[in-house]
Scaffold this motif. Structure first.
Motif, mmCIF file in Angstrom:
data_model
loop_
_atom_site.group_PDB
_atom_site.id
_atom_site.type_symbol
_atom_site.label_atom_id
_atom_site.label_comp_id
_atom_site.label_asym_id
_atom_site.label_seq_id
_atom_site.Cartn_x
_atom_site.Cartn_y
_atom_site.Cartn_z
ATOM 1 N N ALA A 76 0.866 -0.907 -0.072
ATOM 2 C CA ALA A 76 0.120 0.090 -0.015
ATOM 3 C C ALA A 76 0.674 1.288 -0.171
ATOM 4 O O ALA A 76 0.619 2.617 -0.309
ATOM 5 N N ALA A 77 1.775 1.577 0.654
ATOM 6 C CA ALA A 77 2.873 2.120 0.259
ATOM 7 C C ALA A 77 3.337 2.675 -0.731
ATOM 8 O O ALA A 77 3.445 4.442 -0.952
ATOM 9 N N SER A 78 3.301 2.084 -1.805
ATOM 10 C CA SER A 78 3.755 2.910 -3.601
ATOM 11 C C SER A 78 2.202 3.299 -4.044
ATOM 12 O O SER A 78 2.548 2.837 -5.296
ATOM 13 N N PHE A 79 1.695 3.046 -3.410
ATOM 14 C CA PHE A 79 0.271 3.241 -3.681
ATOM 15 C C PHE A 79 0.050 5.366 -5.017
ATOM 16 O O PHE A 79 -0.150 5.333 -5.955
ATOM 17 N N ASP A 80 0.528 5.506 -3.734
ATOM 18 C CA ASP A 80 0.513 7.196 -4.875
ATOM 19 C C ASP A 80 2.172 6.786 -5.316
ATOM 20 O O ASP A 80 2.398 7.858 -5.728
ATOM 21 N N ALA A 81 2.909 6.260 -6.126
ATOM 22 C CA ALA A 81 3.682 6.149 -6.685
ATOM 23 C C ALA A 81 3.684 6.316 -7.653
ATOM 24 O O ALA A 81 5.088 6.636 -8.767
ATOM 25 N N PHE A 82 2.916 5.755 -8.451
ATOM 26 C CA PHE A 82 2.636 5.808 -9.835
ATOM 27 C C PHE A 82 1.081 5.828 -9.994
ATOM 28 O O PHE A 82 0.180 6.613 -9.492
ATOM 29 N N ASP A 83 0.940 6.035 -11.427
ATOM 30 C CA ASP A 83 -0.523 6.938 -11.337
ATOM 31 C C ASP A 83 -1.275 5.281 -12.321
ATOM 32 O O ASP A 83 -2.679 5.132 -12.310
ATOM 33 N N PHE A 84 -0.840 4.376 -12.867
ATOM 34 C CA PHE A 84 -1.185 3.015 -13.647
ATOM 35 C C PHE A 84 -0.319 2.154 -13.243
ATOM 36 O O PHE A 84 0.931 2.151 -12.974
ATOM 37 N N LEU A 85 -0.823 0.763 -12.653
ATOM 38 C CA LEU A 85 -0.062 0.023 -12.707
ATOM 39 C C LEU A 85 -1.189 -1.008 -13.734
ATOM 40 O O LEU A 85 -1.586 -1.886 -13.733
ATOM 41 N N ILE A 86 0.216 -1.478 -14.385
ATOM 42 C CA ILE A 86 -0.186 -2.194 -15.713
ATOM 43 C C ILE A 86 0.063 -4.195 -15.576
ATOM 44 O O ILE A 86 1.210 -3.727 -15.064
ATOM 45 N N VAL A 87 -0.340 -5.328 -14.935
ATOM 46 C CA VAL A 87 -0.437 -6.339 -14.533
ATOM 47 C C VAL A 87 0.348 -7.386 -16.139
ATOM 48 O O VAL A 87 -0.767 -7.074 -17.023
ATOM 49 N N VAL A 88 0.943 -8.012 -16.228
ATOM 50 C CA VAL A 88 0.736 -8.410 -17.356
ATOM 51 C C VAL A 88 1.206 -10.276 -16.884
ATOM 52 O O VAL A 88 2.009 -10.281 -16.585
ATOM 53 N N PHE A 89 -0.172 -10.491 -17.909
ATOM 54 C CA PHE A 89 -0.059 -12.102 -17.632
ATOM 55 C C PHE A 89 0.834 -12.947 -19.047
ATOM 56 O O PHE A 89 -0.050 -12.426 -19.934
ATOM 57 N N LEU A 90 2.099 -13.193 -18.463
ATOM 58 C CA LEU A 90 3.100 -13.827 -20.049
ATOM 59 C C LEU A 90 2.633 -14.930 -20.471
ATOM 60 O O LEU A 90 2.806 -15.060 -21.615
ATOM 61 N N ASN A 91 1.612 -15.734 -19.566
ATOM 62 C CA ASN A 91 1.195 -17.058 -20.493
ATOM 63 C C ASN A 91 2.469 -17.545 -21.030
ATOM 64 O O ASN A 91 2.301 -18.772 -21.969
ATOM 65 N N ILE A 92 3.356 -18.355 -20.608
ATOM 66 C CA ILE A 92 4.651 -18.988 -21.101
ATOM 67 C C ILE A 92 4.964 -20.420 -20.685
ATOM 68 O O ILE A 92 4.831 -21.439 -21.864
ATOM 69 N N GLY A 93 3.441 -20.973 -20.420
ATOM 70 C CA GLY A 93 2.897 -22.579 -19.966
ATOM 71 C C GLY A 93 2.919 -22.091 -18.412
ATOM 72 O O GLY A 93 2.302 -21.397 -17.400
ATOM 73 N N MET A 94 2.426 -23.991 -18.548
ATOM 74 C CA MET A 94 1.096 -24.439 -17.192
ATOM 75 C C MET A 94 2.523 -24.199 -16.368
ATOM 76 O O MET A 94 3.230 -25.636 -16.391
ATOM 77 N N PHE A 95 2.655 -24.679 -15.172
ATOM 78 C CA PHE A 95 4.212 -24.588 -14.312
ATOM 79 C C PHE A 95 2.880 -24.641 -12.669
ATOM 80 O O PHE A 95 4.038 -25.873 -12.267
ATOM 81 N N TYR A 96 2.136 -25.511 -12.364
ATOM 82 C CA TYR A 96 1.686 -25.753 -11.045
ATOM 83 C C TYR A 96 1.860 -27.097 -11.548
ATOM 84 O O TYR A 96 1.084 -27.782 -12.399
ATOM 85 N N GLY A 97 1.170 -27.850 -9.835
ATOM 86 C CA GLY A 97 1.170 -29.034 -10.239
ATOM 87 C C GLY A 97 2.086 -30.678 -10.335
ATOM 88 O O GLY A 97 3.183 -29.726 -9.939
ATOM 89 N N ARG A 98 2.071 -31.387 -11.927
ATOM 90 C CA ARG A 98 2.647 -31.698 -12.097
ATOM 91 C C ARG A 98 3.630 -31.404 -13.240
ATOM 92 O O ARG A 98 3.462 -31.283 -14.118
ATOM 93 N N HIS A 99 2.894 -29.587 -13.968
ATOM 94 C CA HIS A 99 3.220 -29.426 -15.189
ATOM 95 C C HIS A 99 4.473 -28.657 -15.139
ATOM 96 O O HIS A 99 5.365 -28.225 -13.599
ATOM 97 N N ASP A 100 5.095 -28.814 -15.951
ATOM 98 C CA ASP A 100 6.588 -28.306 -16.075
ATOM 99 C C ASP A 100 6.716 -27.586 -16.915
ATOM 100 O O ASP A 100 7.814 -26.922 -16.697
ATOM 101 N N GLY A 101 5.792 -26.700 -18.028
ATOM 102 C CA GLY A 101 5.817 -25.417 -18.308
ATOM 103 C C GLY A 101 5.694 -26.002 -19.698
ATOM 104 O O GLY A 101 6.139 -24.880 -20.532
ATOM 105 N N SER A 102 5.957 -27.128 -20.360
ATOM 106 C CA SER A 102 6.047 -27.359 -21.845
ATOM 107 C C SER A 102 4.781 -26.984 -22.486
ATOM 108 O O SER A 102 4.631 -27.429 -23.715
ATOM 109 N N THR A 103 4.095 -26.759 -21.283
ATOM 110 C CA THR A 103 2.609 -27.093 -22.021
ATOM 111 C C THR A 103 1.719 -26.221 -21.571
ATOM 112 O O THR A 103 2.277 -25.138 -21.501
ATOM 113 N N GLY A 104 0.229 -25.173 -22.623
ATOM 114 C CA GLY A 104 0.082 -24.086 -22.211
ATOM 115 C C GLY A 104 0.061 -22.711 -22.406
ATOM 116 O O GLY A 104 -0.156 -21.991 -22.227
#
Length: 176
Positions: free
Chosen positions: A86-114
């Motif tokens: 919360a301390a950083s809220f006054d330091a920016f006007d917009f926050l751009i969140v980027v979901f890069l979606n380079i692959g599936m990594f959770y559970g048994r996934h290793d990032g090679s798919t998705g």
């Protein structure tokens, strides 16, 4: 539970994380918004945006500069949340969140798919404040299940907020 998390090996991808800022820069510049990267580790914002016309004087409701914080998640199957204090809220006007979606990594996934196309959400500070969960040890904004609320901030529509804040008109060819 804490011991389990401490033992979990986190995959760190600094090149991919840095790429998120450059992707945002490219998209903003594609929209004719002059964008500069702040030095690494700069507090509060990662990018600064200005009008491309050096003689432009901001009109009513316009800003001379827009400060942008960039947050990214590389996993396609991430929890759609990102940490922010919360301390950083006054330091920016917009926050751009980027979901890069380079692959599936959770559970048994290793990032090679998705792998999928990246997604961008340009969120004003008011949105960040309204959706910030500070009562955890790791304060964050959670976006899972908010597809309808996020639609006005997605991709090109989101970038238009910054263009409007700076008074950058859409590029048009004048036919004579």
């Amino acid at each position: 539970m804490e011991e389990e998390q401490a033992k979990r090996e986190w995959l760190r991808l600094p090149v991919v994380a840095a790429g998120a800022e450059y992707l945002v820069m490219g998209h903003l510049m594609r929209r004719n918004i002059l964008t500069y990267k702040a030095p690494p580790g700069h507090e509060g914002y990662d990018l600064i945006c200005i009008h491309p016309d050096p003689r432009h004087q901001p009109g009513p409701g316009e800003q001379a500069q827009v400060r942008v914080q960039v947050k990214s998640r590389y996993a396609t199957d991430c929890d759609r949340g990102f940490p922010i204090k919360a301390a950083s809220f006054d330091a920016f006007d917009f926050l751009i969140v980027v979901f890069l979606n380079i692959g599936m990594f959770y559970g048994r996934h290793d990032g090679s798919t998705g792998a999928q196309e990246p997604e961008f959400f340009t969120l004003p500070t008011a949105f960040i404040r309204a959706h910030h969960h500070a009562h955890h040890s790791w304060p964050k904004v959670r976006l899972r299940g908010m597809d309808a609320a996020l639609a006005p901030f997605a991709n090109e529509t989101g970038f238009e907020q910054i263009a409007a804040a700076l008074g950058v008109p859409r590029s048009r060819k004048v036919r004579g």
